[in-house]
Design a protein around this motif. Structure first.
Motif, PDB file in Angstrom:
ATOM      1  N   MET B   1       1.577 -22.296 -32.995  1.00  0.00           N
ATOM      2  CA  MET B   1       1.580 -21.407 -31.904  1.00  0.00           C
ATOM      3  C   MET B   1       3.082 -20.638 -31.787  1.00  0.00           C
ATOM      4  N   ASN B   2       3.041 -19.519 -31.169  1.00  0.00           N
ATOM      5  CA  ASN B   2       4.074 -18.971 -30.961  1.00  0.00           C
ATOM      6  C   ASN B   2       4.820 -19.391 -29.912  1.00  0.00           C
ATOM      7  N   THR B   3       6.023 -20.339 -30.182  1.00  0.00           N
ATOM      8  CA  THR B   3       6.610 -20.846 -29.191  1.00  0.00           C
ATOM      9  C   THR B   3       7.531 -19.975 -28.442  1.00  0.00           C
ATOM     10  N   GLU B   4       7.977 -18.989 -29.003  1.00  0.00           N
ATOM     11  CA  GLU B   4       8.840 -18.271 -28.081  1.00  0.00           C
ATOM     12  C   GLU B   4       7.865 -17.367 -27.131  1.00  0.00           C
ATOM     13  N   ALA B   5       6.667 -16.869 -27.494  1.00  0.00           N
ATOM     14  CA  ALA B   5       6.093 -16.223 -26.562  1.00  0.00           C
ATOM     15  C   ALA B   5       5.257 -17.131 -25.381  1.00  0.00           C
ATOM     16  N   PHE B   6       5.055 -18.526 -25.749  1.00  0.00           N
ATOM     17  CA  PHE B   6       4.775 -19.256 -24.887  1.00  0.00           C
ATOM     18  C   PHE B   6       5.898 -19.608 -23.641  1.00  0.00           C
ATOM     19  N   VAL B   7       6.917 -19.755 -24.360  1.00  0.00           N
ATOM     20  CA  VAL B   7       8.210 -20.247 -23.338  1.00  0.00           C
ATOM     21  C   VAL B   7       8.386 -18.994 -22.516  1.00  0.00           C
ATOM     22  N   ALA B   8       8.273 -17.979 -22.976  1.00  0.00           N
ATOM     23  CA  ALA B   8       8.605 -16.388 -21.996  1.00  0.00           C
ATOM     24  C   ALA B   8       7.607 -16.565 -21.039  1.00  0.00           C
ATOM     25  N   GLY B   9       6.372 -16.903 -21.335  1.00  0.00           N
ATOM     26  CA  GLY B   9       5.289 -16.999 -20.160  1.00  0.00           C
ATOM     27  C   GLY B   9       5.574 -17.987 -19.177  1.00  0.00           C
ATOM     28  N   LEU B  10       6.081 -19.109 -19.796  1.00  0.00           N
ATOM     29  CA  LEU B  10       6.590 -20.334 -18.868  1.00  0.00           C
ATOM     30  C   LEU B  10       7.515 -19.956 -18.069  1.00  0.00           C
ATOM     31  N   ALA B  11       8.651 -19.173 -18.464  1.00  0.00           N
ATOM     32  CA  ALA B  11       9.807 -19.025 -17.523  1.00  0.00           C
ATOM     33  C   ALA B  11       9.182 -18.195 -16.467  1.00  0.00           C
ATOM     34  N   PRO B  17      14.906 -17.547 -15.619  1.00  0.00           N
ATOM     35  CA  PRO B  17      15.088 -16.855 -16.993  1.00  0.00           C
ATOM     36  C   PRO B  17      14.694 -17.381 -18.122  1.00  0.00           C
ATOM     37  N   PRO B  18      14.302 -17.016 -19.007  1.00  0.00           N
ATOM     38  CA  PRO B  18      13.732 -17.439 -20.361  1.00  0.00           C
ATOM     39  C   PRO B  18      14.717 -18.481 -21.016  1.00  0.00           C
ATOM     40  N   GLU B  19      16.020 -18.041 -21.081  1.00  0.00           N
ATOM     41  CA  GLU B  19      16.998 -18.812 -21.770  1.00  0.00           C
ATOM     42  C   GLU B  19      17.298 -20.411 -20.950  1.00  0.00           C
ATOM     43  N   THR B  20      16.923 -20.354 -19.899  1.00  0.00           N
ATOM     44  CA  THR B  20      17.157 -21.733 -19.221  1.00  0.00           C
ATOM     45  C   THR B  20      15.875 -22.830 -19.681  1.00  0.00           C
TER      46      THR B  20
END
Lengths: 343, 82
Positions: B1-11, B17-20
């Motif tokens: 999976m694209n973890t970065e995109a998933f975390v951005a969606g989750l944020a 903010p996504p960085e948190t």
């Protein structure tokens, strides 16, 4: 001579007078939910709720009288009455039988209730089509009526935000037509999901006792007893994401057509969040997809006919156009079909 | 999976903010309510085309637990990622 087919001739609806707005809900229930957030998350601004002495059958009788008053047919012409409800007047007799005399229908009219929820209207069309095309009846009065507010605990804010009460009346009649106007159908059931949307006590399996009426705090600060409606929203969402796209594909396959052949889609109006996701998953253009729950909420078996009639009145559905209906929910139960209004 | 995109969606769902949203971010420290769970089901469906049992999702305490849960489900449905 053209073959006898079933067709939807007219639809009417009736909603209770009392309104429950998001402001009232936010005020009553407190917490971190304000009116704007409820609208944003559910797509629902207001719902109609019956009075304590008002039943689903009262709403459905009023909807049927509107249909007669509009000239759809005379009460004496109805030869079968179907009533879809999970809020019957009594354990027995059948509510539809009591409605036969209230509506002044002929004593030669067949009448029965069927217990279905959000898939109920499409199931009702399947039953009406079968009755008509088998030659058993010529004018089926299909009524839907629900008062989930009577099943929901006043302190269950999640359920109260979603559901509204309401009823509809649809006349399905025999017509001569070369083309099929109702159908084909795809029906489905998965009883393993029964416990995810349930009123656990008060029926014969778990009869009413003082204990079943005790209210307890549940998830998310909602309160309910075993005699209240329980809904596992996330699990039902999972079910919907699987069952609905699959039913849509099966129906298209049965018709030998693709998504592009369908002129308009009317899904059960569960809540906007769920419908937005389903629409995106199925890649349905927004202008072909009905969203119509803001003023009524989820009225269970009545959402599809209410939305269908609204779309027709707005000119979004024209005679002859192919419309796909999909109902899904409690049971689990789902049903999809194609319809066309006669030209 | 694209973890970065998933975390951005989750944020976005958690309204932070996504960085948190790090692996040990505590889900119950913020907006992990029933609506967030629904939105996460939608996000997982959209990005991975799989479903995760709601009760397992609700019981996730951290982002790492959530990603592990999804990875376990993805392994069971290798065809679903296409």
């Amino acid at each position: 001579m053209k073959p006898v087919r079933s067709a939807i001739k007219a639809i009417a609806s009736d909603l209770p007078d009392r309104e429950l707005t998001n402001d009232q809900l936010a005020q009553e229930l407190g917490g971190d939910w304000d009116a704007a957030k409820i609208l944003e998350k559910t797509g629902i601004a207001s719902r109609r709720i019956v009075a304590p002495d008002e039943c689903a059958s009262d709403l459905a009788v009023r909807a049927a009288r509107k249909l007669f008053a509009a000239g759809a047919c005379a009460p004496a012409d109805v030869d079968f009455l179907l009533f879809c409800t999970q809020s019957p007047d009594f354990f027995l007799p059948t509510t539809a039988c009591t409605m036969q005399s209230r509506l002044g229908l002929s004593t030669r009219c067949g009448a029965l209730d069927f217990n279905q929820g959000c898939s109920g209207f499409v199931y009702g069309l399947a039953l009406a089509k079968s009755l008509i095309e088998a030659g058993t009846a010529a004018n089926v009065l299909l009524l839907t009526g629900e008062t989930y507010s009577k099943h929901i605990n006043l302190r269950d804010r999640s359920a109260r935000a979603i559901f509204g009460d309401g009823a509809t009346a649809t006349l399905v009649s025999a017509v001569e037509s070369d083309e099929e106007l109702i159908g084909p159908f795809v029906l489905g059931t998965d009883g393993r999901g029964g416990k995810q949307l349930i009123v656990p006590a008060g029926g014969m399996r778990n009869r009413h006792t003082p204990e079943t009426g005790i209210e307890k705090e549940a998830e998310g600060g909602n309160w309910r007893s075993l005699e209240n409606l329980y809904m596992n929203g996330p699990e039902i969402f999972n079910f919907t994401l699987q069952a609905v796209p699959s039913a849509v594909q099966q129906l298209l396959q049965k018709c030998g057509q693709t998504m592009d052949h369908v002129d308009y889609f009317v899904f059960h109006q569960a809540n906007r969040f769920m419908l937005d996701r389903l629409r995106a998953k199925l890649r349905i253009p927004a202008d072909k997809f009905c969203l119509h729950m803001e003023s009524y909420g989820n009225t269970v078996s009545s959402t599809i006919p209410i939305a269908l009639e609204h779309a027709r009145a707005e000119g979004k559905i024209l005679p002859g156009q192919k419309v796909m209906l999909v109902g899904f929910g409690v049971g689990y139960s789902w049903a999809a079909c194609m319809i066309r209004f006669a030209t | 999976m694209n973890t970065e995109a998933f975390v951005a969606g989750l944020a976005e769902i958690l309204q932070v903010p996504p960085e948190t949203v790090t692996l040990d971010y505590k889900l119950d420290s913020g907006n992990w309510d029933s609506v967030a769970v629904l939105a996460t089901i939608a996000l997982i469906d959209e990005q991975l085309n799989i479903t995760v049992p709601a009760k397992d999702l609700v019981s996730c305490a951290s982002v790492k637990q959530l990603l592990d849960l999804i990875a376990a489900r993805t392994d069971q449905n290798p065809a679903a990622q296409s």
